[in-house]
Design a protein around this motif. Structure first.
Motif, PDB file in Angstrom:
ATOM      1  N   VAL A   1       6.234   3.641  -7.953  1.00  0.00           N
ATOM      2  CA  VAL A   1       7.345   4.548  -7.633  1.00  0.00           C
ATOM      3  C   VAL A   1       6.967   5.419  -6.434  1.00  0.00           C
ATOM      4  O   VAL A   1       7.452   6.526  -6.281  1.00  0.00           O
ATOM      5  CB  VAL A   1       7.698   5.441  -8.846  1.00  0.00           C
ATOM      6  N   LYS A   2       6.090   4.881  -5.593  1.00  0.00           N
ATOM      7  CA  LYS A   2       5.545   5.694  -4.497  1.00  0.00           C
ATOM      8  C   LYS A   2       6.565   6.026  -3.411  1.00  0.00           C
ATOM      9  O   LYS A   2       6.354   6.930  -2.625  1.00  0.00           O
ATOM     10  CB  LYS A   2       4.329   4.986  -3.851  1.00  0.00           C
ATOM     11  N   THR A   3       7.638   5.267  -3.327  1.00  0.00           N
ATOM     12  CA  THR A   3       8.682   5.608  -2.349  1.00  0.00           C
ATOM     13  C   THR A   3      10.032   5.794  -3.055  1.00  0.00           C
ATOM     14  O   THR A   3      11.082   5.585  -2.457  1.00  0.00           O
ATOM     15  CB  THR A   3       8.810   4.519  -1.258  1.00  0.00           C
ATOM     16  N   ALA A   4       9.969   6.195  -4.322  1.00  0.00           N
ATOM     17  CA  ALA A   4      11.215   6.361  -5.099  1.00  0.00           C
ATOM     18  C   ALA A   4      11.843   7.714  -4.757  1.00  0.00           C
ATOM     19  O   ALA A   4      11.565   8.719  -5.396  1.00  0.00           O
ATOM     20  CB  ALA A   4      10.921   6.251  -6.588  1.00  0.00           C
ATOM     21  N   ILE A   5      12.677   7.727  -3.739  1.00  0.00           N
ATOM     22  CA  ILE A   5      13.314   8.971  -3.319  1.00  0.00           C
ATOM     23  C   ILE A   5      14.482   9.303  -4.269  1.00  0.00           C
ATOM     24  O   ILE A   5      14.896   8.460  -5.067  1.00  0.00           O
ATOM     25  CB  ILE A   5      13.794   8.877  -1.857  1.00  0.00           C
ATOM     26  N   LEU A   6      14.998  10.520  -4.164  1.00  0.00           N
ATOM     27  CA  LEU A   6      16.011  10.985  -5.124  1.00  0.00           C
ATOM     28  C   LEU A   6      17.227  10.059  -5.264  1.00  0.00           C
ATOM     29  O   LEU A   6      17.588   9.678  -6.378  1.00  0.00           O
ATOM     30  CB  LEU A   6      16.482  12.394  -4.747  1.00  0.00           C
ATOM     31  N   PRO A   7      17.889   9.698  -4.156  1.00  0.00           N
ATOM     32  CA  PRO A   7      19.092   8.872  -4.336  1.00  0.00           C
ATOM     33  C   PRO A   7      18.807   7.515  -4.955  1.00  0.00           C
ATOM     34  O   PRO A   7      19.645   6.974  -5.684  1.00  0.00           O
ATOM     35  CB  PRO A   7      19.644   8.702  -2.920  1.00  0.00           C
TER      36      PRO A   7
ATOM     37  N   ASN B   1       0.854  -1.179   0.000  1.00  0.00           N
ATOM     38  CA  ASN B   1       0.000   0.000   0.000  1.00  0.00           C
ATOM     39  C   ASN B   1       0.898   1.241   0.000  1.00  0.00           C
ATOM     40  O   ASN B   1       1.838   1.317   0.799  1.00  0.00           O
ATOM     41  CB  ASN B   1      -0.875  -0.052   1.263  1.00  0.00           C
ATOM     42  N   PRO B   2       0.634   2.208  -0.894  1.00  0.00           N
ATOM     43  CA  PRO B   2       1.541   3.362  -0.982  1.00  0.00           C
ATOM     44  C   PRO B   2       1.745   4.089   0.360  1.00  0.00           C
ATOM     45  O   PRO B   2       2.865   4.449   0.702  1.00  0.00           O
ATOM     46  CB  PRO B   2       0.832   4.274  -1.982  1.00  0.00           C
ATOM     47  N   PHE B   3       0.664   4.277   1.111  1.00  0.00           N
ATOM     48  CA  PHE B   3       0.791   4.984   2.391  1.00  0.00           C
ATOM     49  C   PHE B   3       1.611   4.168   3.384  1.00  0.00           C
ATOM     50  O   PHE B   3       2.571   4.653   3.977  1.00  0.00           O
ATOM     51  CB  PHE B   3      -0.615   5.267   2.959  1.00  0.00           C
ATOM     52  N   TRP B   4       1.249   2.900   3.524  1.00  0.00           N
ATOM     53  CA  TRP B   4       1.929   2.063   4.517  1.00  0.00           C
ATOM     54  C   TRP B   4       3.372   1.735   4.137  1.00  0.00           C
ATOM     55  O   TRP B   4       4.208   1.492   5.003  1.00  0.00           O
ATOM     56  CB  TRP B   4       1.137   0.770   4.769  1.00  0.00           C
ATOM     57  N   SER B   5       3.652   1.745   2.850  1.00  0.00           N
ATOM     58  CA  SER B   5       5.043   1.467   2.473  1.00  0.00           C
ATOM     59  C   SER B   5       5.944   2.623   2.915  1.00  0.00           C
ATOM     60  O   SER B   5       7.085   2.402   3.335  1.00  0.00           O
ATOM     61  CB  SER B   5       5.174   1.199   0.972  1.00  0.00           C
ATOM     62  N   MET B   6       5.419   3.855   2.843  1.00  0.00           N
ATOM     63  CA  MET B   6       6.193   4.997   3.342  1.00  0.00           C
ATOM     64  C   MET B   6       6.353   4.900   4.866  1.00  0.00           C
ATOM     65  O   MET B   6       7.436   5.131   5.410  1.00  0.00           O
ATOM     66  CB  MET B   6       5.479   6.296   2.933  1.00  0.00           C
ATOM     67  N   ILE B   7       5.258   4.513   5.531  1.00  0.00           N
ATOM     68  CA  ILE B   7       5.327   4.352   6.996  1.00  0.00           C
ATOM     69  C   ILE B   7       6.347   3.263   7.350  1.00  0.00           C
ATOM     70  O   ILE B   7       7.123   3.408   8.298  1.00  0.00           O
ATOM     71  CB  ILE B   7       3.928   3.966   7.562  1.00  0.00           C
ATOM     72  N   SER B   8       6.358   2.195   6.566  1.00  0.00           N
ATOM     73  CA  SER B   8       7.308   1.098   6.809  1.00  0.00           C
ATOM     74  C   SER B   8       8.745   1.607   6.767  1.00  0.00           C
ATOM     75  O   SER B   8       9.568   1.276   7.620  1.00  0.00           O
ATOM     76  CB  SER B   8       7.179   0.013   5.739  1.00  0.00           C
TER      77      SER B   8
END
Lengths: 425, 293
Positions: free
Chosen positions: B246-252, B156-163
């Motif tokens: 790509v919901k948690t695809a941060i810059l680095p 889940n996009p929200f929970w993956s960020m929380i993870s």
């Protein structure tokens, strides 16, 4: 002050020269080959096992094998190419890189060796599907001998299918018909697969190409939003509907864990073959897991992607003859049981149907059978990025952010940028 | 005499040579690469000069691997900002608690708290990845036992960020805890005792004595962790692979993928240079704040 330290510096340099020259003198009596590949049972263990056996009978040769995780391994080779080559003698090469590295004069054409060993070459041609062998040919030259084969397999739990009183599906419509009968979450999900972004496009390949689709036309104009592309994306969505929710984030190891040990999947309709799920040492349900051809459309057999690797020689290697001898040893018919005993995954049909090998790795016949329906994936450098774009858009379909049509339209539009240079050509 | 004159130069040559070879030259070379189109997977295409096109494409919002730079920057800020705030708050809370006389002697707990920080990020990522599995992971198993909702952590996009945030906080809160604990313990006890004698409550002591006394340490934590969080890659790579989608695809992560998965060296260099600019803006802001202090 400088004079005071001059003498020790000169002495130190002289000592170093003596030691260094001593090393090279020692090395001259023995040929040292460097090989590069990946780690793990299928790659590193098997190669190291074959090296061990080879040096037993060739004591004048030493082979140092370097195994790196996939991205690092690709990176090491890419850096060797950029640096002019020569760091490795023997290269485990993915067929998709053959063209690029042949053009860069990094891989050595092995035609001379093949012509010099007609019986070996004839045996290879008779024992490996032409479509597989041709993956290592570029512009009429051969650049590697396949040593490892793979394709998609439908792994399934035979016991669960029997309990539910259903037959193994041969088509996608049959698969979705029986799915409700197998579905009993959270204990058992009817279907599953490793659908993470970097695998999603792989999974999509089988229904896409089976439905008559291809990534681009003859002029490299993208066409993934064709009817076949949209249909395959819809199939992915339907598979996900009957899968554990976290299958969307799974890579191969988690899929293996879910099917082989947690036992929460009944059918994995289409995924790469591997030595985990039917191996009792690695999978609790190994004896209950069967292998089959992935589903097709309208009673027709599917088209599955071909994987695998070949062994090639670096054009800058000083020991091409010695490297070739090892490649012959590795891929020789008589050594394939040895390869399988070292957890390798052969590509020769004789090895894939050898009862001795099947006893060790029961999934091997499925690779042989399914490869008959295989086609190579595109072999252009842009393909990795195309798969990424498709992966992102397929995730949008699975997450419900876009319809299959919209996602494939967007993927197709994004592909125009990636394929621009090819289309110009 | 002449050799004496040149000796100092001779002595600094190794350091300068190393700096030039491993610091300055790669910096200049990577900038040169950022002005070129160069794919290591297709070496026959060669290195072609494209000017500022790589930078322009990133700044005008052209998608790179399914996500554009500003979207990825936003994800990075959400992830980094949340982690930073929570790590400082939790670290401060722990430090205040452990600075009390009654808990000072519990060395065992202090050492235990440090363990996550000592683990390799790849190990941390893999531990959490298996625990987060919603179908067969430990966390949902335990939540299920006590009849709590079982989130789809990594799908889940929200929970993956929380993870990701939870895993990073678990790993790095000990860092702020240790630094802040040292800072609190360095505050003269006399000041607190005097305040106590004058009738200051615990809260007032914290607000008017402890907090001003540890501001320097707090800024250093924010600076170090801030830089780390802008360039964190390994945890995201292992835990979510930038997903779902790509919901948690941060810059680095994107810079890494461009450079080391797709081997688009020119584009990756441009991406990295834009990140360097961001990190430098962050550093300038905090160094200026520190100087003012």
């Amino acid at each position: 002050m400088f004079r005071k330290i001059r003498l020790p510096v000169i002495l130190l340099a002289a000592a170093w020269l003596v030691v260094a020259s001593g090393c090279s003198v020692g090395a001259k009596s023995k040929v040292t080959l460097v090989s590069i590949g990946m780690p793990g049972p299928r790659y590193g263990l098997s190669t190291n096992g074959m090296i061990k056996e080879y040096v037993k009978v060739n004591p004048n040769v030493e082979i140092k094998h370097e195994g790196y995780p996939e991205e690092e391994y690709i990176g090491k080779i890419a850096l060797d190419v950029a640096g002019g080559g020569g760091a490795y003698d023997i290269i485990w090469i993915d067929y998709k890189f053959i063209g690029g590295y042949a053009d860069a004069n990094y891989l050595y054409p092995i035609d001379k060796f093949l012509l010099g060993n007609p019986s070996f070459w004839k045996d290879i041609q008779n024992d490996i599907y032409p479509v597989v062998l041709d993956m290592y040919k570029y512009k009429d030259h051969w650049y590697a001998i396949p040593n490892d084969g793979n394709t998609h397999i439908m792994y399934h739990r035979k016991d669960l299918l029997q309990e539910a009183g259903v037959e193994l599906p041969e088509s996608w419509s049959e698969l979705f018909e029986i799915a409700p009968k197998l579905h009993n979450p959270p204990e058992v999900y009817a279907l599953g697969g490793h659908m993470r972004r970097n695998y999603a496009a792989d999974m999509w390949f089988t229904p896409f190409v089976s439905a008559g689709g291809w990534y681009w036309n003859k002029d490299y104009v993208p066409q993934v939003n064709s009817e076949a592309g949209v249909k395959a994306a819809e199939i992915m969505k339907r598979i996900y509907k009957w899968s554990p929710p976290d299958a969307i984030s799974w890579e191969e190891s988690e899929y293996n864990e879910a099917l082989g040990n947690a036992g929460i999947i009944a059918i994995g309709p289409t995924a790469w073959g591997g030595n985990v799920l039917t191996n009792p040492d690695l999978a609790k349900f190994a004896d209950k897991i069967g292998t089959a051809l992935p589903p097709g459309f309208n009673g027709e057999s599917p088209t599955v992607p071909l994987g695998g690797y070949g062994l090639g020689i670096n054009a800058k290697s000083q020991y091409k003859d010695e490297a070739w001898k090892f490649i012959m040893f590795y891929t020789a018919r008589e050594n394939q049981e040895m390869l399988v005993s070292y957890t390798g995954q052969p590509v020769r049909n004789s090895a894939l149907t050898d009862p001795v090998n099947i006893k060790v790795a029961p999934y091997l016949p499925a690779i042989g059978k399914n490869s008959k329906y295989g086609v190579p994936r595109p072999v252009i450098a842009e393909f990795a990025k195309v798969e990424q774009i498709l992966g992102v858009e397929l995730m949008n379909v699975l997450l419900g952010d876009k319809s299959a049509k919209q996602a494939m339209d967007d993927a197709n539009a994004a592909m125009y940028t990636i394929m621009a240079s090819k289309m110009k050509k | 005499m002449r050799s004496q004159k040149y000796l100092p130069w001779f002595m600094v040559v190794p350091a300068v040579a190393i700096l030039l070879a491993f610091g300055i030259y790669p910096l200049i070379y990577s900038f040169r690469l950022s002005l070129h189109s160069y794919s290591l997977l297709d070496p026959s295409r060669g290195i072609n000069y494209v000017g500022l096109e790589n930078f322009r494409n990133l700044l005008v919002g052209k998608q790179v691997l399914g996500i554009n730079f500003s979207e990825s920057l936003w994800i990075t800020l959400i992830f980094g900002g949340t982690c930073l705030i929570l790590e400082v708050v939790l670290g401060l809370g722990g430090a205040v608690m452990f600075s009390r006389k009654t808990l000072r002697s519990i060395q065992f707990l202090r050492i235990t708290i440090m363990i996550p920080m000592l683990l390799a990020p790849v190990v941390v990522g893999n531990i959490w990845r298996y625990m987060y599995q919603s179908s067969f992971g430990l966390i949902n198993f335990l939540l299920g036992i006590v009849n709590l909702p079982t989130p789809e952590w990594l799908s889940n996009p929200f929970w993956s960020m929380i993870s990701l945030i939870i895993a990073d906080i678990w790993e790095w809160t000990p860092f702020s805890f240790l630094v802040l604990l040292a800072a609190i313990l360095s505050i003269p006890v006399g000041q607190l005792e005097a305040a106590s004698v004058d009738g200051a409550t615990g809260y007032q002591q914290f607000l008017y004595i402890t907090l001003p006394g540890i501001t320097g340490a707090l800024l250093i934590i924010v600076l170090i962790r801030g830089i780390e969080l802008i360039r964190i890659m390994d945890l995201v790579y292992i835990l979510t692979y930038g997903g779902p989608g790509v919901k948690t695809a941060i810059l680095p992560f994107n810079a890494y993928m461009l450079g080391f998965k797709y081997f688009e060296i020119g584009k990756a260099a441009a991406y990295a240079y834009l990140m360097v600019v961001l990190i430098n803006l962050f550093i300038v802001f905090f160094v200026r704040t520190l100087r003012e202090r």
